[in-house]
Design an enzyme around this catalytic site. Structure first.
Site, short mmCIF file in Angstrom:
data_model
loop_
_atom_site.label_atom_id
_atom_site.label_comp_id
_atom_site.label_asym_id
_atom_site.label_seq_id
_atom_site.Cartn_x
_atom_site.Cartn_y
_atom_site.Cartn_z
CG ASP A 58 -4.52 10.16 6.66
OD1 ASP A 58 -4.80 9.26 5.83
OD2 ASP A 58 -3.64 10.02 7.53
CB SER A 93 -0.99 0.01 1.15
OG SER A 93 -0.33 -0.01 2.38
NE ARG A 141 -9.55 7.90 0.69
CZ ARG A 141 -8.53 7.52 1.46
NH1 ARG A 141 -7.32 7.42 0.94
NH2 ARG A 141 -8.70 7.25 2.73
CB VAL A 142 -7.41 13.47 -1.46
CG1 VAL A 142 -6.22 13.92 -0.63
CG2 VAL A 142 -7.21 13.83 -2.93
N GLY A 189 -3.86 4.65 8.82
CA GLY A 189 -5.19 4.10 9.07
C GLY A 189 -6.19 4.72 8.11
CB THR A 195 0.18 5.54 5.56
OG1 THR A 195 -1.09 5.51 4.93
CG2 THR A 195 0.95 6.78 5.18
N1 GLY Z 1 -4.06 6.79 5.72
C1 GLY Z 1 -3.98 6.69 4.34
C2 GLY Z 1 -5.25 6.85 3.65
O1 GLY Z 1 -6.32 6.68 4.21
O2 GLY Z 1 -5.22 7.14 2.48
#
Ligand code: GLY
Length: 318
Positions: free
Chosen positions: A209, A78, A206-207, A230, A178
């Site tokens: 955090d 990821s 989609r973005v 998360g 992440t």
């Molecule tokens: N924490 C990474 C995301 O949700 O994209």
């Protein structure tokens, strides 16, 4: 759990005491570089970051090289181009970097076909008058600066299908991890960065955090730094890392600040503690902390004394 690292007696003594009690401030690292990174693969980021410091490189080099290592490995599935594809079946990547001195930052979101988004985030910070670039413009900017890329025309069939309303049968909706890396250099200056492909099966565009300052990453040179991992939506809605840094400013140590932030988020959120968010933090004195809302959370800490994967249990609801 507590762990003792001691290579240079007295000067490099770090006692980490997690889960049940706060880090002992009087035993915090008082000298030398320190790095903390999310998840077990964070040790590889730490390794590169500490090597950068050993080679006399800057804290921003340490952050960039550390995160590039995880983007290169794509080992967790990821981070980087080998990360989780979106619902249409191709990766869109997010990253940001922040430097304590000067309160500078750079960020990219929805970046396609770029091997090292963290390097583009750094280029935005250093070579662009803006802080954040997204999508096609972010890719153009990256290519203008000659970064390593792949041909995105390979994504065209998936894009065309999505636009025609044809949805893949089994989008990859597995969780995501992440890479977030926080560093303090030998002079006590702070920096941090993060990089992710984001949530598997996310809606194209989609973005999360990670590229949002104050959500997935925040660095305040006077106080400390915090990073998240998360479900990005749950971190963004609460400005999670900004909250942690502000709690440290009010006097909490990093461990207490990470836990308090999760308690506050849970108190306000209809999901309660079912947020699937985890945080790491590092303060100006070199103290570290970590907390997680709903699962045990491994992370890695490195000093001149060693590089170790630690873990915290999920916070006890209050
Ligand atoms: N924490 C990474 C995301 O949700 O994209």
């Amino acid at each position: 759990m507590s762990l003792l690292f001691c290579t240079r007696p007295a000067r490099y003594l770090l006692l980490l005491a997690f889960a049940s009690c706060a880090i002992q401030p009087e035993l915090a690292v008082v000298d030398g570089p320190i790095t903390i990174a999310t998840w077990p693969f964070g040790r590889f980021a730490n390794e590169q970051a500490m090597q950068a410091f050993a080679d006399g490189r800057s804290r921003l080099d340490a952050v960039e090289l550390g995160i590039r290592e995880i983007e290169r490995r794509s080992s967790d599935g990821s981070v980087g181009l080998g990360g989780r594809p979106n619902a249409a079946g191709y990766p869109q990547l997010d990253a940001c970097i922040m430097d304590g001195p000067g309160h500078r930052a750079g960020s990219v979101a929805g970046l396609e076909g770029i091997v090292h988004p963290i390097s583009v985030a750094r280029l935005v910070m250093e070579k662009c008058r803006h802080v954040m670039l997204v999508g096609e413009g972010a890719r153009w900017f990256a290519l203008e600066h000659g970064v390593e890329s792949v041909d995105v025309s390979i994504y065209e069939p998936q894009k065309a299908d999505w636009q025609r309303g044809r949805r893949p049968q089994d989008p990859d909706t597995r969780g995501h991890d992440t890479i977030t890396l926080l560093v303090r250099d030998a002079d006590g200056h702070l920096a941090g960065g993060c990089s992710t492909s984001g949530a598997g099966g996310k809606v194209p565009g989609r973005v999360g955090d990670s590229p949002i300052l104050g959500a997935g990453l925040y660095v305040d040179e006077e106080v400390g730094a915090a990073g998240g991992t998360g479900i990005g939506e749950n971190i963004m809605r609460h400005c999670g890392t900004y909250l942690i840094v502000e709690l440290m400013r009010q006097g909490m140590n990093p461990q207490a600040a990470c836990e308090e932030a999760i308690h506050r988020m849970a108190a306000k959120d209809p999901r309660g503690y079912d947020l699937s968010v985890s945080f790491i933090a590092l303060d100006k004195r070199g103290r570290v902390g970590a907390a997680s809302s709903s699962q045990s959370f491994p992370f890695a800490v490195a000093t001149s004394a060693g590089n170790q994967v630690l873990s915290v249990e999920k916070v006890t609801p209050r």
